[in-house]
Scaffold this active site. Structure first.
Site, PDB file in Angstrom:
ATOM      1  N   ASP A 215       0.839  -1.191   0.000  1.00 25.99           N
ATOM      2  CA  ASP A 215       0.000   0.000   0.000  1.00 25.99           C
ATOM      3  C   ASP A 215       0.879   1.248   0.000  1.00 25.99           C
ATOM      4  O   ASP A 215       2.056   1.193   0.362  1.00 25.99           O
ATOM      5  CB  ASP A 215      -0.881   0.025   1.251  1.00 25.99           C
ATOM      6  CG  ASP A 215      -1.763  -1.201   1.373  1.00 25.99           C
ATOM      7  OD1 ASP A 215      -2.419  -1.558   0.387  1.00 25.99           O
ATOM      8  OD2 ASP A 215      -1.782  -1.807   2.465  1.00 25.99           O
ATOM      9  N   ASP A 240      -0.776  -2.372  -4.354  1.00 29.80           N
ATOM     10  CA  ASP A 240      -1.992  -2.773  -3.645  1.00 29.80           C
ATOM     11  C   ASP A 240      -2.924  -1.566  -3.552  1.00 29.80           C
ATOM     12  O   ASP A 240      -3.396  -1.081  -4.559  1.00 29.80           O
ATOM     13  CB  ASP A 240      -1.647  -3.374  -2.286  1.00 29.80           C
ATOM     14  CG  ASP A 240      -2.793  -4.179  -1.685  1.00 29.80           C
ATOM     15  OD1 ASP A 240      -3.655  -4.647  -2.452  1.00 29.80           O
ATOM     16  OD2 ASP A 240      -2.826  -4.357  -0.467  1.00 29.80           O
ATOM     17  N   ASP A 241      -3.196  -1.041  -2.381  1.00 30.01           N
ATOM     18  CA  ASP A 241      -4.111   0.096  -2.228  1.00 30.01           C
ATOM     19  C   ASP A 241      -3.349   1.391  -1.983  1.00 30.01           C
ATOM     20  O   ASP A 241      -2.197   1.380  -1.534  1.00 30.01           O
ATOM     21  CB  ASP A 241      -5.056  -0.160  -1.051  1.00 30.01           C
ATOM     22  CG  ASP A 241      -5.862  -1.431  -1.212  1.00 30.01           C
ATOM     23  OD1 ASP A 241      -6.543  -1.578  -2.242  1.00 30.01           O
ATOM     24  OD2 ASP A 241      -5.799  -2.288  -0.306  1.00 30.01           O
ATOM     25  N   ASP A 244      -4.923   2.220   3.305  1.00 32.33           N
ATOM     26  CA  ASP A 244      -5.534   0.986   3.785  1.00 32.33           C
ATOM     27  C   ASP A 244      -5.693   1.041   5.303  1.00 32.33           C
ATOM     28  O   ASP A 244      -4.705   1.149   6.033  1.00 32.33           O
ATOM     29  CB  ASP A 244      -4.654  -0.208   3.397  1.00 32.33           C
ATOM     30  CG  ASP A 244      -5.311  -1.553   3.701  1.00 32.33           C
ATOM     31  OD1 ASP A 244      -6.346  -1.579   4.397  1.00 32.33           O
ATOM     32  OD2 ASP A 244      -4.775  -2.573   3.236  1.00 32.33           O
ATOM     33  N   ASN A 274      -5.042  -5.324  -4.678  1.00 27.82           N
ATOM     34  CA  ASN A 274      -6.467  -4.993  -4.628  1.00 27.82           C
ATOM     35  C   ASN A 274      -6.829  -3.771  -5.458  1.00 27.82           C
ATOM     36  O   ASN A 274      -7.850  -3.736  -6.124  1.00 27.82           O
ATOM     37  CB  ASN A 274      -6.903  -4.797  -3.188  1.00 27.82           C
ATOM     38  CG  ASN A 274      -6.839  -6.063  -2.362  1.00 27.82           C
ATOM     39  OD1 ASN A 274      -6.791  -6.025  -1.156  1.00 27.82           O
ATOM     40  ND2 ASN A 274      -6.823  -7.225  -3.006  1.00 27.82           N
ATOM     41  N   LYS A 279      -9.161   2.421   1.083  1.00 27.50           N
ATOM     42  CA  LYS A 279      -9.790   1.259   1.704  1.00 27.50           C
ATOM     43  C   LYS A 279     -10.005   1.614   3.177  1.00 27.50           C
ATOM     44  O   LYS A 279      -9.080   1.600   3.989  1.00 27.50           O
ATOM     45  CB  LYS A 279      -8.918   0.018   1.568  1.00 27.50           C
ATOM     46  CG  LYS A 279      -9.544  -1.240   2.171  1.00 27.50           C
ATOM     47  CD  LYS A 279      -8.575  -2.404   2.129  1.00 27.50           C
ATOM     48  CE  LYS A 279      -8.488  -2.972   0.735  1.00 27.50           C
ATOM     49  NZ  LYS A 279      -7.582  -4.162   0.699  1.00 27.50           N
ATOM     50  N   ALA A 431     -24.539  27.179   0.534  1.00 30.23           N
ATOM     51  CA  ALA A 431     -24.407  25.768   0.926  1.00 30.23           C
ATOM     52  C   ALA A 431     -23.087  25.241   0.383  1.00 30.23           C
ATOM     53  O   ALA A 431     -22.501  25.817  -0.541  1.00 30.23           O
ATOM     54  CB  ALA A 431     -25.595  24.953   0.374  1.00 30.23           C
ATOM     55  N   ASP A 433     -20.427  23.140  -1.784  1.00 24.56           N
ATOM     56  CA  ASP A 433     -20.395  22.516  -3.106  1.00 24.56           C
ATOM     57  C   ASP A 433     -20.234  21.009  -2.925  1.00 24.56           C
ATOM     58  O   ASP A 433     -19.845  20.519  -1.861  1.00 24.56           O
ATOM     59  CB  ASP A 433     -19.225  23.042  -3.935  1.00 24.56           C
ATOM     60  CG  ASP A 433     -19.296  24.541  -4.163  1.00 24.56           C
ATOM     61  OD1 ASP A 433     -20.397  25.110  -4.054  1.00 24.56           O
ATOM     62  OD2 ASP A 433     -18.236  25.129  -4.455  1.00 24.56           O
ATOM     63  N   GLU A 438     -13.976  23.135  -2.847  1.00 24.61           N
ATOM     64  CA  GLU A 438     -14.970  24.197  -2.727  1.00 24.61           C
ATOM     65  C   GLU A 438     -14.615  25.326  -3.682  1.00 24.61           C
ATOM     66  O   GLU A 438     -13.462  25.762  -3.742  1.00 24.61           O
ATOM     67  CB  GLU A 438     -15.011  24.713  -1.291  1.00 24.61           C
ATOM     68  CG  GLU A 438     -16.012  25.821  -1.043  1.00 24.61           C
ATOM     69  CD  GLU A 438     -17.451  25.336  -0.982  1.00 24.61           C
ATOM     70  OE1 GLU A 438     -18.357  26.197  -0.982  1.00 24.61           O
ATOM     71  OE2 GLU A 438     -17.688  24.104  -0.959  1.00 24.61           O
TER      72      GLU A 438
END
Length: 439
Positions: A215, A240-241, A244, A274, A279, A431, A433, A438
């Site tokens: 990761d 991988d990720d 994680d 993955n 994750k 409000a 975004d 933003e």
């Protein structure tokens, strides 16, 4: 004490420039020391006569002190202890001396220079940690960590930076081309990973399959250690990720961070691990009764092999606020598990954008409102100033912040402006975004 081989820097252009003055406020007795590849641990540790190793610097430094590292390569050839077995863990660098609250021990890059800690020459036949940070109130800044090896195929990953101490700061760390995660928080609370990068990490010799454990960033901490934060970080080209949080039993926050092109062998489009951008939890697929809520906000995921944002069988609803997911598969996958072990959708989702790729999966059961997919808005490239997926690895701003890009920022006439709800994050206009940026 280990004396590492040292060679002068001859590597590619830095992705994380940093220029800063010395700290403005120290304790009264605070001191400043210097380390350089051409130094000598028998020297005075001054700018003119620097030491050679971080190990010697730690033996002298105390709370409030700063150790500056001059540019160059600090090349390690062996760990500071022997492998007791092929599955044992050893450290190249152990940071176990703590600073104090308000007076950390600082290990910083010298202003405008690039110290590279290169572990690619280590031959230890077991699992290797480049940096093993077990102390508290330590601040690493501007250091590059690369080349941590796997020297057999009996283990899972090795690690660039392994953390088990608390209240540490890891700022402007550039962890790349390690055979495991770039920076991994195993335990400890109150750690801040700030404006750091983890990329091109690939665990080719992992016992459960090549690419399955490298990761960019990980936090797998035990219960009772809250307050770990990743802020302003980037993870890309990891096998991988990107990020994680599996098996994290204390809450973690990820904010204003980017993850892209994870899940491939670095430098290719060949599938590896993955491949999720973020994750956010899970405990190995089953239900646990003491799971915790994580927060992922104001972050961006694009072009990852799998999900941009993934609940990973988490056991309660995480908060996903004001994120942008582009061209992932899917953009948001809220697969959770309930106390009976059944698959359910779990997550609190507000003000998020999903565009391109496949949008969502496992949403039934989630609390989702004011997101692009459940509002009456038409999604197209025209909603954004740009949808370019290049340039995200550009040099950081002079203070270390993420580069200023136009991609995936809302166009001036976007119908996603002011379509959000207040989730406690700053905004302008009537409000918030939608998405990570933003207007």
């Amino acid at each position: 004490m280990q004396r590492s081989t040292v060679v002068l820097l001859a590597t590619a252009a830095v992705l994380v420039p940093w220029v800063a003055a010395a700290p403005s406020s120290h304790a009264a007795a605070a001191r400043t020391f210097y380390v350089a590849p051409s130094g000598n641990d028998g020297a005075a540790g001054t700018l003119a006569a620097p030491w050679a190793s971080i190990a010697h610097a730690q033996s002298v430094a105390a709370a409030g002190d700063t150790v500056y590292f001059r540019g160059g390569t600090y090349a390690y050839t062996r760990a500071n202890s022997a492998c007791s077995s092929q599955t044992a863990r050893v450290d190249a660098i152990t940071l176990n001396k703590s600073g104090a609250s308000g007076s950390p021990i600082r290990y910083w890059a010298y202003a405008g220079e690039r110290p590279v800690f290169d572990f690619s020459r280590m031959t230890d036949n077991c699992r290797i940690k480049g940096f093993d940070v077990t102390g508290a109130w330590i601040h690493l800044k501007g250091l590059e960590v690369t080349g941590v090896r796997q020297n057999n195929n009996l283990n899972h990953e090795s690690w660039g930076v392994w953390v088990s101490g608390s209240n540490n700061t890891f700022e402007l760390i550039n962890a790349h081309h390690n055979m495991g995660p770039g920076l991994f928080i195993q335990d400890g609370g109150g750690n801040l990973v700030l404006n750091s990068d983890a990329h091109d990490n690939y665990d080719s010799m992992t016992s459960n399959g090549a690419g399955e454990s490298a990761d960019g960033f990980g936090a797998h901490i035990s219960a009772g250690h809250p307050g770990n934060v990743f802020r302003g970080c980037r993870a890309w080209n990891n096998s991988d990720d990107g990020f994680d949080l599996i098996n994290a039993f204390s809450s973690v926050t990820i904010e204003s961070s980017w993850a892209w092109h994870n899940g491939y062998v670095p430098g290719t489009n060949t599938s590896a691990g993955n491949g999720n951008g973020f994750k956010a939890g899970g405990y190995g697929g089953g239900y646990v009764s003491n799971g915790v809520k994580h927060t992922v906000r104001t972050s961006v995921a694009f072009s990852n092999r799998s999900a941009g944002f993934y609940a990973n069988h988490h056991t309660l609803a995480n908060d996903y606020f004001n994120n942008t997911s582009y061209n992932n598969h899917p953009d948001y996958n809220m697969l959770g598990v309930n106390s009976s072990g059944a698959a359910v959708g779990l997550g609190n989702l507000r003000n998020n954008i999903a565009y391109a790729g496949s949008l969502t999966s496992n949403m039934t059961g989630t609390s989702a409102a004011n997101n692009s997919w459940n509002l009456s808005v038409s999604m197209s490239d025209a909603q954004f100033r740009s949808v370019a997926t290049t340039g995200w690895d550009a040099a950081r701003q002079s203070g270390g912040g993420l580069p200023v890009l136009s991609s995936l920022h809302l166009a001036a006439n976007s119908t996603l402006i002011d379509k959000g709800v207040n989730v406690g994050l700053p905004y302008t206009g009537p409000a918030p975004d939608l998405g990570a940026f933003e207007s």
